[in-house]
Enzyme design. Structure first.
Site, short mmCIF file in Angstrom:
data_model
loop_
_atom_site.label_atom_id
_atom_site.label_comp_id
_atom_site.label_asym_id
_atom_site.label_seq_id
_atom_site.Cartn_x
_atom_site.Cartn_y
_atom_site.Cartn_z
N ASP A 100 20.32 -4.67 -105.49
CA ASP A 100 21.76 -4.38 -105.42
C ASP A 100 21.97 -2.90 -105.69
OD1 ASP A 100 24.49 -4.27 -105.55
OD2 ASP A 100 24.70 -5.60 -107.28
N HIS B 122 31.65 -9.49 -104.47
CA HIS B 122 30.58 -8.50 -104.57
C HIS B 122 29.37 -8.93 -103.74
CE1 HIS B 122 28.00 -5.38 -105.99
NE2 HIS B 122 27.14 -6.25 -106.49
N CYS C 156 30.10 -1.60 -102.22
CA CYS C 156 28.96 -2.51 -102.19
C CYS C 156 28.58 -2.99 -100.80
CB CYS C 156 29.19 -3.71 -103.12
SG CYS C 156 30.47 -4.87 -102.61
#
Length: 284
Positions: free
Chosen positions: A136, A119, A81
């Site tokens: 995202d 995250h 991520c």
């Protein structure tokens, strides 16, 4: 005595947009609007896989833009991520979007456990739009966003082949708690929870190092690879390969060992596996 703000700052490196857009196969007009944001997001999701080969090999991946471009754009690799969303943030800012980095607490599969905020996701200001969007491209799960969605509560969004919504949840903090939900297996499933508190690059440097090197982190000892295409979602966890089709049907099989894992990573996920890459944790 010299103050830090008296020291000349090096200009931030600018992304190589031509190389990035070629990597994800995007050929639209470079403007900052909602359609562009959604299409860039989807092209990135289809174009660059999620993978944790660096942490599995014992190192924390660099989040410096030139290193991200060398790996994800030119090197035939993916990332997790912090890499994906740091790269996308630089691209969106170059397009003229306003970007705020946020940190979320993954709740998918957590049960009653409380996980740390590890995250990374993005809040994107779109010129001419009444409110920001959530973007995202680095959530390694089948319920990840395919397109950016407006930050609006209790509204269902269809992003490509998936369905999402954002809801509020009560909590003890002073900021509203947002939860991203995905519609999976005929039910709404919580993915992660976040507030709108801005996080900065040094925050993610610390989180990145922790997730990559902590022996209790799953990313440091088990192979996780994901790839999303218009034909569905492919996930490899250890040696277990799961293919999910757009209609929700799944097929699953266990890979035989190191050599087959390398073949699948190369052929099915499009990853250029480095020579000598450690996969012993996945094939043991």
């Amino acid at each position: 005595m010299t103050r830090n703000d008296d020291i000349p700052q090096e200009p931030a490196p600018q992304p190589d947009l031509d190389a990035y857009l070629a990597r994800i196969g995007w050929t639209g007009e470079r403007r900052a609007d909602a359609d562009t944001l959604r299409s860039l997001h989807l092209a990135h999701m289809y174009g660059i896989p999620f993978e944790n080969l660096d942490p599995l090999g014992g190192s924390a991946p660099s989040l410096a833009l030139p290193d991200l471009e060398a790996k994800l754009v030119r090197g035939g690799r993916g990332g997790y991520c912090y890499e994906h969303n740091t790269l996308l943030a630089a691209v969106l800012e170059a397009f003229g979007f306003g970007v705020t980095r946020l940190a979320a607490r993954v709740v998918l599969g957590a049960g009653d456990a409380v996980r740390p905020r590890t995250h990374m996701l993005l809040l994107v200001e779109v010129p001419g739009e009444p409110g920001p969007y959530v973007a995202d491209v680095g959530f390694g799960a089948g319920g990840a966003l395919l397109e950016a969605v407006p930050l609006v509560a209790d509204t269902e969004f269809e992003d490509a082949t998936r369905r999402h919504r954002l809801v509020h949840r009560p909590h003890r903090g002073p900021l509203e708690l947002w939860v991203l939900q995905a519609y999976e297996d005929d039910a709404w499933t919580d993915q992660y929870a976040f507030t709108l508190e801005p996080y900065e690059a040094p925050d993610f440097e610390v989180i990145n190092w922790h997730i990559a090197t902590n022996p209790r982190s799953p990313f440091s000892h088990l192979l996780y690879v994901q790839r999303t295409t218009p034909d569905g979602h492919l996930a490899l966890s250890g040696r277990q390969l799961v293919r999910t089709r757009p209609d929700g049907s799944r097929s699953e099989r266990e890979l035989s060992g190191h050599d087959e894992i390398v073949r699948v990573l190369t052929a099915d996920f499009g990853i250029a596996v480095p020579d000598g890459q450690a996969l012993t944790a996945a094939s043991a």
